[in-house]
Design a protein around this motif. Structure first.
Motif, mmCIF file in Angstrom:
data_model
loop_
_atom_site.group_PDB
_atom_site.id
_atom_site.type_symbol
_atom_site.label_atom_id
_atom_site.label_comp_id
_atom_site.label_asym_id
_atom_site.label_seq_id
_atom_site.Cartn_x
_atom_site.Cartn_y
_atom_site.Cartn_z
ATOM 1 N N SER A 132 -12.516 -0.481 -6.228
ATOM 2 C CA SER A 132 -13.364 0.420 -6.854
ATOM 3 C C SER A 132 -14.710 -0.140 -6.680
ATOM 4 O O SER A 132 -15.732 0.667 -6.491
ATOM 5 C CB SER A 132 -12.908 0.738 -8.090
ATOM 6 N N ASP A 142 -10.744 7.426 -4.381
ATOM 7 C CA ASP A 142 -10.234 6.163 -5.023
ATOM 8 C C ASP A 142 -9.061 6.473 -5.842
ATOM 9 O O ASP A 142 -9.006 7.079 -6.691
ATOM 10 C CB ASP A 142 -11.493 5.878 -6.157
ATOM 11 N N GLU A 143 -8.097 5.994 -5.178
ATOM 12 C CA GLU A 143 -6.796 6.160 -5.646
ATOM 13 C C GLU A 143 -6.369 7.571 -5.892
ATOM 14 O O GLU A 143 -6.122 8.107 -6.833
ATOM 15 C CB GLU A 143 -6.327 5.290 -7.008
#
Ligand code: ADP
Ligand code: MG
Length: 368
Positions: free
Chosen positions: A50, A169-170
């Protein structure tokens, strides 16, 4: 848009007085992300994924190093001037706005020469909604959508300005297994259609392997390996990468090389020419075992799991670092489940040796 990371480093001040050392979340990251590709940034929780993404987006500033989008050095630009689209795990939609209003939102803040008329904005919003196949849902509120649909809205919102770089991000972590599979294929399709350079962060190796043109494997802020998913799987540079990729995971054993022979326990399991005598870690992929009555590698049989397409043989071995040894063999194999032991021959391309101290891979010649 090519994205270049040059010596990118981010240190965070420790908030822990007893342990005042800085956290190096990203350590000297160098990579030229080719134009129009989908890159999977992969690693365990806390490895700096991240932080890397937030550096590229401009949400945080690097301690040192540069970020270039093509020829354009964006290191000192604020996020809104970088031309990026961002999607997070928790959708982050405005709950009181409709789907249409959520997607329109980034367009309404455009100023000066970028300013759009109402019909122009609507056209773009509809195009983005069509791309992610939610154009039927434009008048609903986020609360009236499933998780998968909400994430599509978030993707449409990130795409509506046609960003130079899309950062995810995820994005699938909040979805159930079936939706995760479907949505990741969707992301791949959208990326192929738009050809936007995309960086996809995940801790799930299967997810990254399945949709990425290239993967970057990180550990503790340091890039371990960059390559095409299959290449990294087939030649991991170190034990960490070997263990991180693959389901079921690679089997790891303590082993010794003596006179060009690899020993696991007392069994001489493989010829490994060109390796000095030493203690090693041995990694064997589950698909690297062949059942053979007079095979050189003997394990104690624990059980057999039939999985339709193939059979998973579960066994144990004193030298194994995993509680069980898992090997995958074809359904044509007949296994006597009453037997105390099972014998294997190993496929050399599926066996890796790692240095005991550095854990780096040691190459060997395969003798035929
Ligand atoms: P990942 O996304 O791979 O799980 P992160 O990039 O979020 O990892 O974090 C990497 C490391 O940096 C972790 O050790 C984390 O605790 C630390 N870290 C992240 N953000 C901050 C911050 N704002 N302040 C201090 N430490 C941070
Ligand atoms: Mg993270």
């Amino acid at each position: 848009m090519e994205v270049v990371l040059q010596n990118l480093t981010k240190k965070f001040r420790s908030r822990d007085r007893k342990n005042p050392q800085d956290v190096i979340a990203v350590n000297d990251f160098n990579f030229k992300i080719p134009d129009g590709k989908l890159i999977g940034l992969l690693g365990p929780s806390g490895c700096g994924k991240s932080t890397t993404l937030n550096l590229i987006s401009g949400l945080i500033k690097p301690t040192s190093g540069r970020i270039l989008f093509g020829e354009d050095d964006v290191t000192d630009l604020p996020p809104e001037n970088r031309g990026i689209g961002l999607v997070f795990q928790n959708y982050a939609l405005y709950p009181h706005l409709t789907v249409k209003q959520n997607i329109l939102f980034p367009l309404q803040n455009l100023k000066g020469k970028d300013k759009l008329s109402k019909p122009e904005m609507l056209e773009k919003a509809v195009a983005a909604a069509k791309l992610v196949q939610i154009d039927e849902l434009m008048d609903r509120k986020p609360g009236e959508l499933s998780g998968g649909q909400q994430q599509r809205v978030a993707i449409a919102r990130a795409l509506v300005k046609m960003p130079r770089v899309l950062l995810l991000d995820e994005p699938l972590s909040n979805l159930d297994a079936r939706l995760r599979l479907q949505t990741r294929e969707e992301i791949r399709r959208i990326q192929r259609e738009t050809k936007i350079t995309t960086i996809f962060v995940t801790h799930d190796q299967e997810e990254a392997m399945s949709i990425s043109d290239m993967i970057v494997v990180m550990k503790e802020g340091v890039v371990q390996q960059i390559g095409k998913p299959q290449e990294v799987y087939d030649s991991p540079v170190n034990l960490f990468v070997a263990k991180f990729l693959g389901t079921p995971p690679i089997n790891v054993f303590e082993g010794q090389v003596r006179d060009n022979q690899l020993f696991i326990g007392e069994d001489a399991v493989l010829d490994v020419a060109g390796v000095e005598n030493q203690e090693v870690y041995v990694g064997i992929r589950p698909e690297g075992f062949l059942l053979k009555e007079d095979g050189p590698f003997c394990c104690s049989l624990s059980g057999v799991e039939v999985m339709g397409r193939d059979i998973s043989v579960v066994s144990t071995n004193k030298a194994s670092l995993n509680p069980t040894v898992r090997s995958i063999v074809g359904t044509e194999n007949k296994i006597n489940i009453e037997a105390a032991s099972v014998r294997f021959e190993l496929k050399p391309a599926k066996v890796f040796l790692f240095h005991k101290k550095t854990e780096e891979r040691i190459d060997f010649e395969v003798r035929v």
